[in-house]
Design a protein around this motif. Structure first.
Motif, mmCIF file in Angstrom:
data_model
loop_
_atom_site.group_PDB
_atom_site.id
_atom_site.type_symbol
_atom_site.label_atom_id
_atom_site.label_comp_id
_atom_site.label_asym_id
_atom_site.label_seq_id
_atom_site.Cartn_x
_atom_site.Cartn_y
_atom_site.Cartn_z
ATOM 1 N N ASN A 145 0.792 -1.237 0.000
ATOM 2 C CA ASN A 145 0.000 0.000 0.000
ATOM 3 C C ASN A 145 0.821 1.282 0.000
ATOM 4 O O ASN A 145 0.255 2.365 0.029
ATOM 5 C CB ASN A 145 -0.949 -0.019 1.204
ATOM 6 N N VAL A 146 2.143 1.167 -0.031
ATOM 7 C CA VAL A 146 3.002 2.354 -0.160
ATOM 8 C C VAL A 146 3.406 2.508 -1.619
ATOM 9 O O VAL A 146 3.963 1.588 -2.217
ATOM 10 C CB VAL A 146 4.250 2.233 0.728
ATOM 11 N N MET A 147 3.136 3.672 -2.196
ATOM 12 C CA MET A 147 3.399 3.923 -3.607
ATOM 13 C C MET A 147 4.704 4.690 -3.839
ATOM 14 O O MET A 147 5.332 4.564 -4.885
ATOM 15 C CB MET A 147 2.236 4.711 -4.210
ATOM 16 N N ASN A 148 5.078 5.505 -2.871
ATOM 17 C CA ASN A 148 6.274 6.347 -3.024
ATOM 18 C C ASN A 148 6.684 6.837 -1.640
ATOM 19 O O ASN A 148 5.862 6.855 -0.712
ATOM 20 C CB ASN A 148 5.977 7.540 -3.937
ATOM 21 N N MET A 149 7.944 7.206 -1.500
ATOM 22 C CA MET A 149 8.439 7.758 -0.242
ATOM 23 C C MET A 149 9.443 8.867 -0.509
ATOM 24 O O MET A 149 10.215 8.795 -1.461
ATOM 25 C CB MET A 149 9.166 6.683 0.580
ATOM 26 N N GLU A 150 9.405 9.861 0.344
ATOM 27 C CA GLU A 150 10.489 10.843 0.411
ATOM 28 C C GLU A 150 11.376 10.414 1.578
ATOM 29 O O GLU A 150 10.888 10.178 2.690
ATOM 30 C CB GLU A 150 9.921 12.229 0.659
ATOM 31 N N VAL A 151 12.669 10.273 1.325
ATOM 32 C CA VAL A 151 13.598 9.759 2.330
ATOM 33 C C VAL A 151 14.820 10.663 2.411
ATOM 34 O O VAL A 151 15.369 11.075 1.381
ATOM 35 C CB VAL A 151 14.043 8.319 1.980
ATOM 36 N N VAL A 152 15.233 10.967 3.631
ATOM 37 C CA VAL A 152 16.492 11.674 3.852
ATOM 38 C C VAL A 152 17.561 10.621 4.136
ATOM 39 O O VAL A 152 17.455 9.847 5.093
ATOM 40 C CB VAL A 152 16.390 12.662 5.021
ATOM 41 N N LEU A 153 18.588 10.578 3.300
ATOM 42 C CA LEU A 153 19.673 9.618 3.479
ATOM 43 C C LEU A 153 20.584 10.049 4.635
ATOM 44 O O LEU A 153 20.520 11.197 5.083
ATOM 45 C CB LEU A 153 20.471 9.503 2.183
ATOM 46 N N PRO A 154 21.427 9.141 5.123
ATOM 47 C CA PRO A 154 22.285 9.483 6.270
ATOM 48 C C PRO A 154 23.140 10.734 6.079
ATOM 49 O O PRO A 154 23.429 11.433 7.053
ATOM 50 C CB PRO A 154 23.156 8.236 6.428
ATOM 51 N N GLY A 156 22.209 13.405 4.481
ATOM 52 C CA GLY A 156 21.352 14.574 4.297
ATOM 53 C C GLY A 156 20.729 14.691 2.928
ATOM 54 O O GLY A 156 19.858 15.552 2.701
ATOM 55 N N THR A 157 21.135 13.864 1.971
ATOM 56 C CA THR A 157 20.540 13.883 0.630
ATOM 57 C C THR A 157 19.062 13.496 0.705
ATOM 58 O O THR A 157 18.681 12.564 1.426
ATOM 59 C CB THR A 157 21.267 12.893 -0.300
ATOM 60 N N ILE A 158 18.225 14.212 -0.051
ATOM 61 C CA ILE A 158 16.788 13.923 -0.078
ATOM 62 C C ILE A 158 16.456 13.209 -1.388
ATOM 63 O O ILE A 158 16.801 13.697 -2.478
ATOM 64 C CB ILE A 158 15.963 15.220 0.019
ATOM 65 N N ILE A 159 15.808 12.047 -1.291
ATOM 66 C CA ILE A 159 15.411 11.307 -2.490
ATOM 67 C C ILE A 159 13.919 10.975 -2.429
ATOM 68 O O ILE A 159 13.296 11.036 -1.372
ATOM 69 C CB ILE A 159 16.213 9.998 -2.656
ATOM 70 N N ASN A 160 13.369 10.631 -3.582
ATOM 71 C CA ASN A 160 12.019 10.084 -3.682
ATOM 72 C C ASN A 160 12.140 8.704 -4.320
ATOM 73 O O ASN A 160 12.671 8.571 -5.430
ATOM 74 C CB ASN A 160 11.118 10.993 -4.514
ATOM 75 N N THR A 161 11.676 7.685 -3.641
ATOM 76 C CA THR A 161 11.975 6.307 -4.049
ATOM 77 C C THR A 161 11.372 5.915 -5.384
ATOM 78 O O THR A 161 11.889 5.029 -6.065
ATOM 79 C CB THR A 161 11.496 5.313 -2.974
ATOM 80 N N ALA A 162 10.268 6.549 -5.779
ATOM 81 C CA ALA A 162 9.663 6.270 -7.078
ATOM 82 C C ALA A 162 9.736 7.475 -8.006
ATOM 83 O O ALA A 162 9.074 7.505 -9.048
ATOM 84 C CB ALA A 162 8.201 5.832 -6.904
ATOM 85 N N GLY A 163 10.532 8.464 -7.640
ATOM 86 C CA GLY A 163 10.619 9.696 -8.414
ATOM 87 C C GLY A 163 9.721 10.756 -7.804
ATOM 88 O O GLY A 163 8.626 10.449 -7.294
ATOM 89 N N LYS A 164 10.129 11.991 -7.846
ATOM 90 C CA LYS A 164 9.386 13.075 -7.212
ATOM 91 C C LYS A 164 7.977 13.204 -7.779
ATOM 92 O O LYS A 164 7.786 13.270 -9.003
ATOM 93 C CB LYS A 164 10.138 14.401 -7.370
ATOM 94 N N ASP A 165 6.998 13.208 -6.896
ATOM 95 C CA ASP A 165 5.571 13.388 -7.209
ATOM 96 C C ASP A 165 4.971 12.240 -8.014
ATOM 97 O O ASP A 165 3.851 12.377 -8.528
ATOM 98 C CB ASP A 165 5.330 14.714 -7.949
ATOM 99 N N THR A 194 5.247 9.750 2.888
ATOM 100 C CA THR A 194 4.885 8.515 2.203
ATOM 101 C C THR A 194 3.577 8.712 1.469
ATOM 102 O O THR A 194 2.674 9.407 1.946
ATOM 103 C CB THR A 194 4.795 7.324 3.187
ATOM 104 N N THR A 195 3.489 8.141 0.267
ATOM 105 C CA THR A 195 2.278 8.200 -0.546
ATOM 106 C C THR A 195 1.584 6.848 -0.474
ATOM 107 O O THR A 195 2.211 5.814 -0.722
ATOM 108 C CB THR A 195 2.617 8.553 -2.008
ATOM 109 N N LEU A 196 0.294 6.862 -0.127
ATOM 110 C CA LEU A 196 -0.430 5.648 0.211
ATOM 111 C C LEU A 196 -1.639 5.423 -0.683
ATOM 112 O O LEU A 196 -2.279 6.382 -1.133
ATOM 113 C CB LEU A 196 -0.916 5.721 1.663
#
Length: 445
Positions: A145-154, A156-165, A194-196
């Motif tokens: 049920n999780v479609m995407n996540m915004e994650v801060v790496l150790p 400090g880099t910010i990523i989106n696991t499935a691409g932004k938006d 997290t996008t649900l």
């Protein structure tokens, strides 16, 4: 506005702290944005300081303990529902949003988020532990049920696991980073959004309760129900020990016998057909007193025993604490594993009522212990180990939904095998080369 507020905690001598005992961080910070989280992470990375993400603290495997001290990032102030798309059945939330808060926000949309681990947990925390619960048999776990996540790496880099938006129902683009972070327990980064997936609220909900002469009969009913393709929403098992506890705790009068609690979702006709079909299966397995209710108050009354099971179990020995176990097996092997577990507990000096999300093969024993009695703590540990290895021996897992944390790291290695475990270790090292992201949990480095 200040970047964060700080609270210094007494740390003590961690070398003398037993595993799974509270181990506080040196500092707690309350970031209010993803950028603030990123800045904290950058400072910690540059200074080799451990970081421990905190959602609501409802986890059961010491996920927010700080065996190496460091900085705890309390994310409760990041509590906004960011993007709701009712026409697309999805929503994005910050880590301070709990499942009850989200469903309250959704109450006028005709939608809900059904994953229910029992506690009013943080949704990002639920993603981090791959939580599930009573509705998983129908709606799946957090992993589905999780479609995407915004994650801060150790660092400090910010990523989106499935691409932004990105929020499509399916994708074949690249590696599945989303599911790498679902269940990562804060060891690979800090989830800040997290996008649900959302679902329509069922037209009709019907609850049912049925008791059985044996554990085998109750679980056989579960297996036959699943094999028949009946789209049941919940099918929960309580053994005779737990039913006795619930009767005493709640003033109920259920038979002291293995019992199934069921729930059906759908149109009025479909729900009635589902309930009738399960009632027939239960009758074939000597089930008795099949009670049904669709009125909300009556449903709540029928389900009251299951909802109060944890507190009812602890009430069997006032002043006790509970050690919650958690295994999952293929449902065809569920009867033998539960029966063997009950026999094992009955030979011990402990009380251990059993509950289970048996529709997906997941069950728990609540081992009731005196926290000041080392002999009881050790006995609970031994019972838990045997329970986990019993599950592994039939192709199951040492954790269906609680996670690995500190206490099951050795079992994870056994479950995965050395080659797979080493791949996980390599992934941890690649994403967290300084081993400062919730260190010592899941994959010790």
């Amino acid at each position: 506005m200040c970047l964060f507020a700080v609270l210094v905690l007494a740390n003590g001598d961690l070398t003398k702290t037993k595993p799974n005992r509270p181990q506080p961080a040196d500092v707690v910070v309350w970031p209010e944005s993803t950028n603030a989280v990123s800045k904290v992470a950058t400072i910690c990375y540059d200074n080799n300081v451990p970081m421990i993400p905190f959602g609501t603290g409802t986890g059961l495997e010491s996920g927010v303990s700080a065996p190496r001290g460091g900085v705890c990032l309390n994310l409760t102030k990041m509590d906004q529902v960011l993007d709701l798309h009712p026409e697309d059945f999805d929503v994005s939330v910050q880590p301070g949003v709990t499942r009850n808060a989200l469903n309250s926000y959704l109450r006028d949309t005709g939608l809900w988020f059904p994953v229910d681990p029992g506690a009013d947990a943080s949704l990002c925390g639920m993603a981090a532990t791959s939580a599930s619960g009573t509705n998983a048999v129908r709606y799946g776990t957090m992993r589905e049920n999780v479609m995407n996540m915004e994650v801060v790496l150790p660092d400090g880099t910010i990523i989106n696991t499935a691409g932004k938006d990105r929020r499509t129902k399916k994708t074949a683009a690249g590696y599945n980073l989303t599911n790498i972070y679902v269940g990562s327990e804060g060891t690979l980064g800090i989830i800040t959004k997290t996008t649900l997936r959302l679902y329509g609220i069922p037209e009709t909900i019907m609850a049912a309760v049925c008791s059985f002469p044996s554990v085998q009969a109750a679980v056989d009913t579960t297996v036959m129900t699943m094999q028949s393709g009946i789209p049941i929403a919940r099918i929960e098992f309580l053994d005779d020990v737990m039913m006795d506890a619930c009767n005493k705790f709640g003033g109920l009068d259920y038979p002291v016998a293995p019992t199934l609690f069921l729930e059906f979702h759908g149109s009025e006709k479909n729900v009635a057909d589902q309930a009738e079909a399960v009632a027939e299966i239960a009758q074939m397995n000597e089930g008795s007193d099949f009670q049904m209710a669709s009125d909300p108050a009556q449903r709540k009354k029928l389900w009251s025993a299951r909802h109060n099971a944890w507190y009812a179990g602890l009430a069997l020995k006032p002043g006790s604490k509970g050690c919650a176990t958690d295994v999952c097996v293929p449902i065809s092997r569920l009867p033998e594993v539960i029966v063997e577990t009950k026999e094992d507990i009955s030979k011990s000096s402990l009380i251990g009522p059993i509950v289970g999300h048996v529709g997906d093969g997941n069950f728990h024993s609540l081992l009731i212990i005196d926290p000041d009695d080392p002999a009881q703590i050790e006995e609970a540990h031994v019972l838990h180990e045997r329970m986990a290895r019993r599950a592994l021996a039939v192709g199951g897992t040492c954790t269906g939904e609680h996670g690995i944390g500190l206490g099951k790291r050795h079992l994870l290695r056994e479950e995965m095998g050395e080659g797979t475990f080493n791949v996980m270790k390599a992934l941890k090292h690649a994403l967290d080369p300084k081993n400062i992201m919730n260190p010592e949990k899941v994959i010790p480095v």
